[in-house]
Design a protein around this motif. Structure first.
Motif, PDB file in Angstrom:
ATOM      1  N   THR A 169       0.833  -1.207   0.000  1.00  0.00           N
ATOM      2  CA  THR A 169       0.000   0.000   0.000  1.00  0.00           C
ATOM      3  C   THR A 169       0.866   1.255   0.000  1.00  0.00           C
ATOM      4  OG1 THR A 169      -1.715  -1.194   1.227  1.00  0.00           O
ATOM      5  CG2 THR A 169      -1.845   1.210   1.209  1.00  0.00           C
ATOM      6  N   ARG A 170       1.936   1.251   0.777  1.00  0.00           N
ATOM      7  CA  ARG A 170       2.807   2.434   0.832  1.00  0.00           C
ATOM      8  C   ARG A 170       3.433   2.724  -0.520  1.00  0.00           C
ATOM      9  NH1 ARG A 170       7.852   3.842   1.121  1.00  0.00           N
ATOM     10  NH2 ARG A 170       8.663   1.719   1.169  1.00  0.00           N
ATOM     11  N   LEU A 171       3.803   1.670  -1.258  1.00  0.00           N
ATOM     12  CA  LEU A 171       4.422   1.877  -2.563  1.00  0.00           C
ATOM     13  C   LEU A 171       3.461   2.524  -3.558  1.00  0.00           C
ATOM     14  CD1 LEU A 171       6.402  -1.470  -2.911  1.00  0.00           C
ATOM     15  CD2 LEU A 171       7.358   0.818  -2.592  1.00  0.00           C
ATOM     16  N   LEU A 172       2.157   2.427  -3.285  1.00  0.00           N
ATOM     17  CA  LEU A 172       1.171   3.068  -4.145  1.00  0.00           C
ATOM     18  C   LEU A 172       0.751   4.436  -3.615  1.00  0.00           C
ATOM     19  CD1 LEU A 172      -1.004  -0.073  -4.894  1.00  0.00           C
ATOM     20  CD2 LEU A 172       0.527   1.077  -6.470  1.00  0.00           C
ATOM     21  N   VAL A 173       0.761   4.568  -2.298  1.00  0.00           N
ATOM     22  CA  VAL A 173       0.363   5.839  -1.690  1.00  0.00           C
ATOM     23  C   VAL A 173       1.501   6.852  -1.753  1.00  0.00           C
ATOM     24  CG1 VAL A 173      -0.324   6.933   0.475  1.00  0.00           C
ATOM     25  CG2 VAL A 173      -1.300   4.738  -0.177  1.00  0.00           C
ATOM     26  N   GLU A 174       2.711   6.387  -1.486  1.00  0.00           N
ATOM     27  CA  GLU A 174       3.892   7.246  -1.539  1.00  0.00           C
ATOM     28  C   GLU A 174       4.879   6.604  -2.509  1.00  0.00           C
ATOM     29  OE1 GLU A 174       5.363   7.598   2.392  1.00  0.00           O
ATOM     30  OE2 GLU A 174       3.499   8.415   3.206  1.00  0.00           O
ATOM     31  N   PRO A 175       4.610   6.707  -3.811  1.00  0.00           N
ATOM     32  CA  PRO A 175       5.404   5.965  -4.798  1.00  0.00           C
ATOM     33  C   PRO A 175       6.881   6.353  -4.782  1.00  0.00           C
ATOM     34  CG  PRO A 175       3.402   6.858  -5.771  1.00  0.00           C
ATOM     35  CD  PRO A 175       3.555   7.502  -4.437  1.00  0.00           C
ATOM     36  N   GLU A 176       7.715   5.392  -5.132  1.00  0.00           N
ATOM     37  CA  GLU A 176       9.138   5.639  -5.314  1.00  0.00           C
ATOM     38  C   GLU A 176       9.601   4.850  -6.520  1.00  0.00           C
ATOM     39  OE1 GLU A 176      11.767   3.556  -2.422  1.00  0.00           O
ATOM     40  OE2 GLU A 176       9.875   3.224  -1.340  1.00  0.00           O
ATOM     41  N   VAL A 177      10.645   5.341  -7.164  1.00  0.00           N
ATOM     42  CA  VAL A 177      11.196   4.662  -8.330  1.00  0.00           C
ATOM     43  C   VAL A 177      12.116   3.553  -7.848  1.00  0.00           C
ATOM     44  CG1 VAL A 177      12.609   4.904 -10.387  1.00  0.00           C
ATOM     45  CG2 VAL A 177      10.989   6.711  -9.766  1.00  0.00           C
ATOM     46  N   ILE A 178      11.812   2.331  -8.250  1.00  0.00           N
ATOM     47  CA  ILE A 178      12.603   1.163  -7.866  1.00  0.00           C
ATOM     48  C   ILE A 178      12.914   0.388  -9.140  1.00  0.00           C
ATOM     49  CG2 ILE A 178      12.638  -0.971  -6.524  1.00  0.00           C
ATOM     50  CD1 ILE A 178      10.480   0.362  -4.723  1.00  0.00           C
ATOM     51  N   ASP A 179      14.196   0.185  -9.388  1.00  0.00           N
ATOM     52  CA  ASP A 179      14.622  -0.521 -10.600  1.00  0.00           C
ATOM     53  C   ASP A 179      14.071   0.145 -11.848  1.00  0.00           C
ATOM     54  OD1 ASP A 179      15.858  -2.371  -8.927  1.00  0.00           O
ATOM     55  OD2 ASP A 179      14.117  -3.716  -8.897  1.00  0.00           O
ATOM     56  N   GLY A 180      13.987   1.485 -11.814  1.00  0.00           N
ATOM     57  CA  GLY A 180      13.538   2.232 -12.979  1.00  0.00           C
ATOM     58  C   GLY A 180      12.041   2.213 -13.199  1.00  0.00           C
ATOM     59  N   ARG A 181      11.276   1.742 -12.198  1.00  0.00           N
ATOM     60  CA  ARG A 181       9.827   1.632 -12.351  1.00  0.00           C
ATOM     61  C   ARG A 181       9.132   2.237 -11.141  1.00  0.00           C
ATOM     62  NH1 ARG A 181       9.678  -2.426 -16.247  1.00  0.00           N
ATOM     63  NH2 ARG A 181       7.515  -3.013 -15.990  1.00  0.00           N
ATOM     64  N   LEU A 182       7.918   2.732 -11.379  1.00  0.00           N
ATOM     65  CA  LEU A 182       7.126   3.322 -10.302  1.00  0.00           C
ATOM     66  C   LEU A 182       5.686   2.847 -10.435  1.00  0.00           C
ATOM     67  CD1 LEU A 182       7.136   6.944  -8.983  1.00  0.00           C
ATOM     68  CD2 LEU A 182       5.003   5.983  -9.851  1.00  0.00           C
ATOM     69  N   GLN A 183       5.100   2.438  -9.304  1.00  0.00           N
ATOM     70  CA  GLN A 183       3.712   1.985  -9.273  1.00  0.00           C
ATOM     71  C   GLN A 183       2.815   3.146  -8.815  1.00  0.00           C
ATOM     72  OE1 GLN A 183       3.683  -1.585  -9.810  1.00  0.00           O
ATOM     73  NE2 GLN A 183       5.910  -1.320  -9.978  1.00  0.00           N
ATOM     74  N   PHE A 184       1.620   3.262  -9.405  1.00  0.00           N
ATOM     75  CA  PHE A 184       0.714   4.326  -8.961  1.00  0.00           C
ATOM     76  C   PHE A 184      -0.727   3.883  -9.178  1.00  0.00           C
ATOM     77  CE2 PHE A 184       0.942   5.033 -13.471  1.00  0.00           C
ATOM     78  CZ  PHE A 184      -0.274   5.593 -13.830  1.00  0.00           C
ATOM     79  N   TRP A 185      -1.656   4.551  -8.463  1.00  0.00           N
ATOM     80  CA  TRP A 185      -3.083   4.261  -8.612  1.00  0.00           C
ATOM     81  C   TRP A 185      -3.621   4.876  -9.899  1.00  0.00           C
ATOM     82  CZ3 TRP A 185      -4.742   0.514  -5.904  1.00  0.00           C
ATOM     83  CH2 TRP A 185      -4.451   0.353  -4.549  1.00  0.00           C
ATOM     84  N   THR A 186      -4.445   4.110 -10.621  1.00  0.00           N
ATOM     85  CA  THR A 186      -5.140   4.682 -11.774  1.00  0.00           C
ATOM     86  C   THR A 186      -6.220   5.635 -11.272  1.00  0.00           C
ATOM     87  OG1 THR A 186      -6.776   2.908 -11.809  1.00  0.00           O
ATOM     88  CG2 THR A 186      -4.772   2.580 -13.113  1.00  0.00           C
ATOM     89  N   ARG A 187      -6.600   6.563 -12.136  1.00  0.00           N
ATOM     90  CA  ARG A 187      -7.612   7.549 -11.722  1.00  0.00           C
ATOM     91  C   ARG A 187      -8.955   6.896 -11.415  1.00  0.00           C
ATOM     92  NH1 ARG A 187      -6.769  13.002 -12.277  1.00  0.00           N
ATOM     93  NH2 ARG A 187      -4.744  13.591 -13.150  1.00  0.00           N
ATOM     94  N   ASP A 188      -9.330   5.890 -12.189  1.00  0.00           N
ATOM     95  CA  ASP A 188     -10.640   5.279 -11.942  1.00  0.00           C
ATOM     96  C   ASP A 188     -10.648   4.425 -10.683  1.00  0.00           C
ATOM     97  OD1 ASP A 188      -8.978   3.389 -13.008  1.00  0.00           O
ATOM     98  OD2 ASP A 188     -10.467   2.519 -14.353  1.00  0.00           O
ATOM     99  N   ASN A 189      -9.477   4.180 -10.102  1.00  0.00           N
ATOM    100  CA  ASN A 189      -9.405   3.412  -8.858  1.00  0.00           C
ATOM    101  C   ASN A 189      -8.971   4.266  -7.676  1.00  0.00           C
ATOM    102  OD1 ASN A 189      -9.489   0.098  -8.957  1.00  0.00           O
ATOM    103  ND2 ASN A 189      -9.247   1.071 -10.943  1.00  0.00           N
ATOM    104  N   PHE A 190      -8.595   5.504  -7.939  1.00  0.00           N
ATOM    105  CA  PHE A 190      -8.062   6.333  -6.861  1.00  0.00           C
ATOM    106  C   PHE A 190      -9.082   6.523  -5.741  1.00  0.00           C
ATOM    107  CE2 PHE A 190      -7.200  10.320  -4.712  1.00  0.00           C
ATOM    108  CZ  PHE A 190      -5.850  10.200  -4.411  1.00  0.00           C
ATOM    109  N   ALA A 191     -10.308   6.881  -6.110  1.00  0.00           N
ATOM    110  CA  ALA A 191     -11.334   7.114  -5.089  1.00  0.00           C
ATOM    111  C   ALA A 191     -11.648   5.840  -4.324  1.00  0.00           C
ATOM    112  CB  ALA A 191     -12.597   7.669  -5.736  1.00  0.00           C
TER     113      ALA A 191
END
Length: 291
Positions: A169-191
């Motif tokens: 959950t933290r990697l999606l809430v407070e994203p960080e670049v790891i191995d050149g990649r970053l995970q984030f919430w899509t807009r339709d799933n953010f809410a």
């Protein structure tokens, strides 16, 4: 030993004499007569065997409760010398030490017993063998010791599950670049997912969230192209399964970074291309706009 206690230990019991004597000792403690309880324990300890181990363990518990830690540890050393790793008192000793917060010591007792299990045929192992393995895994995880193949045979503890879920959950809430990649919430799933981690209304947090992600990407770019991986609530659940393969908490981010379900997007997009955040706006007018 008082006459009453002497009579008690000489009396023939109708069922299991050792178990009845152990119960009697506990009754003496409840009656605030510890001397009588100690006398019974010492009699059983002198007799030896598993009943003696149970008595010594009860005595150790009493000594710890009475803040006689040095005496308790002396008794533990005597119990350890018997090396009856697959008898129940050994397991309960590990549990006692774990409850006291002495995790390193408890892990030693669990590990010794699990080592004994490796030498015993599966059908001959005690019925609580899985409990021993689970205890070893639980403490190795708590002490940040990488899990081994033996640990992976055991059930996952609630703390380990919560740690892994929290990391994902933290990697999606407070994203960080790891191995050149970053995970984030899509807009339709953010809410949908926002309620997991914030009391703010989703509409008030959505824009700052994507600005924050853009800032992380820019800070980590260093002249190289990166990759963003959009996540849905359903893929978050699958990420938890991926995290289960981690042998320690520090391994979770790298595992997650390699799992993209084929949805990876190159970053940054061209200025006139759609923004990576799926807002439907050109990058230059959305996340790519000057601060």
């Amino acid at each position: 030993m008082t006459d009453l206690t002497a009579d008690e230990t000489r009396t023939p019991w109708p069922f299991d004499p050792a178990a009845d004597l152990l119960d009697s000792a506990q009754e003496h403690l409840l009656d605030e007569q510890p001397d009588r309880a100690i006398a019974v324990w010492q009699l059983l300890i002198k007799a030896g065997g598993e009943a003696g181990d149970w008595a010594r363990l009860a005595y150790v518990d009493y000594l710890f409760e009475s803040e006689q830690d040095d005496a308790a540890r002396t008794e533990l050393a005597m119990l350890l010398a018997g090396w009856r790793v697959l008898e129940a008192p050994w397991r309960h000793t590990a549990e006692l030490l774990e409850e006291r917060g002495e995790l390193e010591c408890a892990l030693y007792w669990y590990s010794a017993a699990v080592g004994g299990l490796s030498k015993v045929a599966t059908g001959d192992q005690p019925r609580w063998a899985n409990h021993l393995r689970a205890g070893r895994r639980r403490l190795r995880w708590a002490l940040e010791i990488p899990l081994d193949d033996e640990d992976l045979r055991a059930a996952t503890s609630e703390d380990e599950e919560e740690d892994k879920q929290g990391m994902v959950t933290r990697l999606l809430v407070e994203p960080e670049v790891i191995d050149g990649r970053l995970q984030f919430w899509t807009r339709d799933n953010f809410a949908k997912t926002h309620r997991l981690w914030s009391r703010l209304e989703a509409q008030d947090a959505e824009a700052p969230y994507y600005r924050y992600v853009e800032g992380v990407l820019r800070a980590a770019e260093g002249g190289r192209r990166l990759t963003v991986v959009p996540r849905t609530f359903e893929s978050w659940l699958r990420l938890l399964d991926v995290a289960d393969d981690a042998r320690r908490l520090a391994d979770v981010p790298s595992l997650i970074s390699r799992y993209d379900e084929g949805r990876a997007i190159p970053w940054p997009p061209g200025r006139n291309q759609p923004c990576w955040c799926d807002s439907g706006t050109k990058y230059k007018k959305c996340c790519g706009a000057a601060a």
